[in-house]
Design a protein around this motif. Structure first.
Motif, PDB file in Angstrom:
ATOM      1  N   ALA A 168       0.871  -0.836  -0.039  1.00 15.17           N
ATOM      2  CA  ALA A 168      -0.141  -0.010   0.083  1.00 15.17           C
ATOM      3  C   ALA A 168       0.806   1.227  -0.119  1.00 15.17           C
ATOM      4  O   ALA A 168       1.865   1.189   0.387  1.00 15.17           O
ATOM      5  CB  ALA A 168      -0.860  -0.008   1.330  1.00 15.17           C
ATOM      6  N   THR A 169       0.305   2.331  -0.426  1.00  9.51           N
ATOM      7  CA  THR A 169       0.939   3.790  -0.284  1.00  9.51           C
ATOM      8  C   THR A 169      -0.073   4.479   0.390  1.00  9.51           C
ATOM      9  O   THR A 169      -1.069   4.471   0.230  1.00  9.51           O
ATOM     10  CB  THR A 169       1.402   4.411  -1.759  1.00  9.51           C
ATOM     11  OG1 THR A 169       0.026   4.326  -2.556  1.00  9.51           O
ATOM     12  CG2 THR A 169       2.532   3.466  -2.418  1.00  9.51           C
ATOM     13  N   ILE A 170       0.676   5.418   1.126  1.00  7.41           N
ATOM     14  CA  ILE A 170      -0.199   6.521   1.889  1.00  7.41           C
ATOM     15  C   ILE A 170       0.208   7.911   1.731  1.00  7.41           C
ATOM     16  O   ILE A 170       1.517   7.897   2.185  1.00  7.41           O
ATOM     17  CB  ILE A 170      -0.034   5.991   3.406  1.00  7.41           C
ATOM     18  CG1 ILE A 170      -0.588   4.565   3.400  1.00  7.41           C
ATOM     19  CG2 ILE A 170      -0.743   6.905   4.411  1.00  7.41           C
ATOM     20  CD1 ILE A 170      -0.286   4.019   4.976  1.00  7.41           C
ATOM     21  N   GLY A 171      -0.581   8.663   1.581  1.00  5.09           N
ATOM     22  CA  GLY A 171      -0.216  10.089   1.628  1.00  5.09           C
ATOM     23  C   GLY A 171      -1.166  10.919   2.420  1.00  5.09           C
ATOM     24  O   GLY A 171      -1.450  10.431   3.403  1.00  5.09           O
ATOM     25  N   ASN A 172      -1.399  11.896   1.998  1.00  6.24           N
ATOM     26  CA  ASN A 172      -2.416  13.140   2.807  1.00  6.24           C
ATOM     27  C   ASN A 172      -3.669  12.498   3.025  1.00  6.24           C
ATOM     28  O   ASN A 172      -4.198  13.030   3.772  1.00  6.24           O
ATOM     29  CB  ASN A 172      -2.055  14.589   2.390  1.00  6.24           C
ATOM     30  CG  ASN A 172      -3.156  14.700   1.111  1.00  6.24           C
ATOM     31  OD1 ASN A 172      -3.473  13.761   0.442  1.00  6.24           O
ATOM     32  ND2 ASN A 172      -3.472  15.693   1.111  1.00  6.24           N
ATOM     33  N   GLU A 173      -3.999  11.207   2.546  1.00  5.51           N
ATOM     34  CA  GLU A 173      -5.512  10.797   2.858  1.00  5.51           C
ATOM     35  C   GLU A 173      -5.559  10.074   3.968  1.00  5.51           C
ATOM     36  O   GLU A 173      -6.564   9.544   4.504  1.00  5.51           O
ATOM     37  CB  GLU A 173      -5.970  10.058   1.749  1.00  5.51           C
ATOM     38  CG  GLU A 173      -5.257   8.628   1.550  1.00  5.51           C
ATOM     39  CD  GLU A 173      -3.911   8.472   1.236  1.00  5.51           C
ATOM     40  OE1 GLU A 173      -3.453   7.181   1.285  1.00  5.51           O
ATOM     41  OE2 GLU A 173      -3.105   9.402   0.823  1.00  5.51           O
ATOM     42  N   GLY A 174      -4.231   9.857   4.714  1.00  6.77           N
ATOM     43  CA  GLY A 174      -4.233   8.739   5.545  1.00  6.77           C
ATOM     44  C   GLY A 174      -3.481   8.816   6.885  1.00  6.77           C
ATOM     45  O   GLY A 174      -3.049   9.878   7.136  1.00  6.77           O
ATOM     46  N   MET A 175      -2.788   7.755   7.505  1.00  7.92           N
ATOM     47  CA  MET A 175      -2.200   8.020   8.597  1.00  7.92           C
ATOM     48  C   MET A 175      -1.284   6.499   8.553  1.00  7.92           C
ATOM     49  O   MET A 175      -1.677   5.523   8.239  1.00  7.92           O
ATOM     50  CB  MET A 175      -3.093   7.533   9.957  1.00  7.92           C
ATOM     51  CG  MET A 175      -2.518   7.374  11.095  1.00  7.92           C
ATOM     52  SD  MET A 175      -3.772   6.567  12.341  1.00  7.92           S
ATOM     53  CE  MET A 175      -2.724   6.530  13.790  1.00  7.92           C
ATOM     54  N   ILE A 176      -0.025   6.952   9.513  1.00  7.19           N
ATOM     55  CA  ILE A 176       0.807   5.956   9.216  1.00  7.19           C
ATOM     56  C   ILE A 176       1.034   5.495  10.812  1.00  7.19           C
ATOM     57  O   ILE A 176       1.276   6.482  11.670  1.00  7.19           O
ATOM     58  CB  ILE A 176       2.466   6.546   9.111  1.00  7.19           C
ATOM     59  CG1 ILE A 176       2.362   7.211   7.734  1.00  7.19           C
ATOM     60  CG2 ILE A 176       3.286   5.328   8.988  1.00  7.19           C
ATOM     61  CD1 ILE A 176       1.842   6.540   6.537  1.00  7.19           C
TER      62      ILE A 176
ATOM     63  N   GLN B  94      -8.001  -0.465  -0.754  1.00  2.47           N
ATOM     64  CA  GLN B  94      -6.855  -0.482  -1.512  1.00  2.47           C
ATOM     65  C   GLN B  94      -5.977  -1.748  -1.373  1.00  2.47           C
ATOM     66  O   GLN B  94      -5.417  -2.163  -2.578  1.00  2.47           O
ATOM     67  CB  GLN B  94      -6.001   0.733  -0.943  1.00  2.47           C
ATOM     68  CG  GLN B  94      -4.794   0.796  -1.587  1.00  2.47           C
ATOM     69  CD  GLN B  94      -3.728   1.942  -1.072  1.00  2.47           C
ATOM     70  OE1 GLN B  94      -2.409   1.905  -1.379  1.00  2.47           O
ATOM     71  NE2 GLN B  94      -4.249   2.815  -0.196  1.00  2.47           N
ATOM     72  N   LEU B  95      -5.639  -2.425  -0.229  1.00  3.88           N
ATOM     73  CA  LEU B  95      -5.030  -3.480  -0.191  1.00  3.88           C
ATOM     74  C   LEU B  95      -5.917  -4.525  -1.008  1.00  3.88           C
ATOM     75  O   LEU B  95      -4.953  -5.305  -1.674  1.00  3.88           O
ATOM     76  CB  LEU B  95      -5.053  -3.991   1.175  1.00  3.88           C
ATOM     77  CG  LEU B  95      -4.094  -3.219   2.248  1.00  3.88           C
ATOM     78  CD1 LEU B  95      -4.537  -3.532   3.666  1.00  3.88           C
ATOM     79  CD2 LEU B  95      -2.665  -3.283   2.020  1.00  3.88           C
ATOM     80  N   ALA B  96      -6.997  -4.758  -1.033  1.00  5.32           N
ATOM     81  CA  ALA B  96      -7.644  -5.946  -1.700  1.00  5.32           C
ATOM     82  C   ALA B  96      -7.732  -5.543  -3.243  1.00  5.32           C
ATOM     83  O   ALA B  96      -7.384  -6.443  -4.099  1.00  5.32           O
ATOM     84  CB  ALA B  96      -9.193  -5.839  -1.358  1.00  5.32           C
ATOM     85  N   ARG B  97      -7.680  -4.315  -3.847  1.00  6.56           N
ATOM     86  CA  ARG B  97      -7.542  -3.998  -5.245  1.00  6.56           C
ATOM     87  C   ARG B  97      -6.049  -4.390  -5.592  1.00  6.56           C
ATOM     88  O   ARG B  97      -5.756  -4.618  -6.795  1.00  6.56           O
ATOM     89  CB  ARG B  97      -7.664  -2.476  -5.372  1.00  6.56           C
ATOM     90  CG  ARG B  97      -9.361  -2.069  -5.100  1.00  6.56           C
ATOM     91  CD  ARG B  97     -10.110  -2.542  -6.102  1.00  6.56           C
ATOM     92  NE  ARG B  97     -11.478  -2.375  -5.713  1.00  6.56           N
ATOM     93  CZ  ARG B  97     -12.514  -2.590  -6.505  1.00  6.56           C
ATOM     94  NH1 ARG B  97     -12.307  -3.083  -7.711  1.00  6.56           N
ATOM     95  NH2 ARG B  97     -13.709  -2.260  -6.284  1.00  6.56           N
ATOM     96  N   ASN B  98      -5.090  -3.830  -4.585  1.00  8.02           N
ATOM     97  CA  ASN B  98      -3.807  -4.011  -5.165  1.00  8.02           C
ATOM     98  C   ASN B  98      -3.558  -5.465  -5.306  1.00  8.02           C
ATOM     99  O   ASN B  98      -2.845  -6.090  -6.310  1.00  8.02           O
ATOM    100  CB  ASN B  98      -2.854  -3.700  -3.982  1.00  8.02           C
ATOM    101  CG  ASN B  98      -2.559  -2.130  -4.173  1.00  8.02           C
ATOM    102  OD1 ASN B  98      -2.914  -1.514  -5.098  1.00  8.02           O
ATOM    103  ND2 ASN B  98      -2.035  -1.601  -3.042  1.00  8.02           N
TER     104      ASN B  98
END
Length: 158
Positions: free
Chosen positions: A66-74, A130-134
């Motif tokens: 997965a990739t995470i940007g400003n839509e998410g949280m680490i 996202q994980l499922a689509r990846n």
């Protein structure tokens, strides 16, 4: 703070409360934010940049999940109550984030009125999709198609 979409969804009163615990930090390419099976010390709300979550397979092959940007949280495992993550989080594109100690985050998520929890629940569902689509994409598409998907997802986050 409103540049991060999770924080932007939190009601103003909760956001003001969180503000005192969030510290701005730089995210540098290659920086590891957490490693598998190690206690997470911090959580991050990216404002800019891109972070990759990767899984290491038995043959020492590393795969981005997965990739995470400003839509998410680490640091979602902290929100979910996990003792430690199963994946690695590392910076792929330089940026900025707001950082909070994992201990303080656990406390804040438990005592606030629910806006932060609701935003994180929605984000958890989005990350799951996202994980499922990846996984589906990796199994069904050519490397050229997977590369195009990765480039578009990265462009969305930058």
């Amino acid at each position: 703070m409103r540049r991060n979409q999770i924080l932007a969804a939190v009601p103003e009163q909760e956001l003001q409360h969180l503000n005192g615990h969030l510290q701005p930090v730089a995210l540098e390419v290659g920086q590891v934010l957490y490693r598998p099976h190690q206690r997470m010390q911090q959580v991050y709300f990216p404002l800019t940049g891109v972070v990759s979550l990767t899984a290491e397979l038995e043959d020492e092959q590393v795969v981005e999940v997965a990739t995470i940007g400003n839509e998410g949280m680490i640091g979602l495992p902290v929100f979910l109550g996990a003792a430690s993550p199963a994946e690695c989080a590392s910076v792929q594109i330089t940026g900025r984030a707001l950082q909070m100690s994992a201990e303080q985050f656990r406390h804040e998520a438990a005592v606030l009125d629910g806006g932060l929890q609701a935003a994180l629940q929605r984000y958890t569902q989005a990350l799951f999709i996202q994980l499922a689509r990846n996984a589906a994409c990796n199994g069904a598409h050519s490397i050229r198609q997977r590369c195009a998907r990765w480039l578009l997802m990265t462009a969305d986050r930058v």
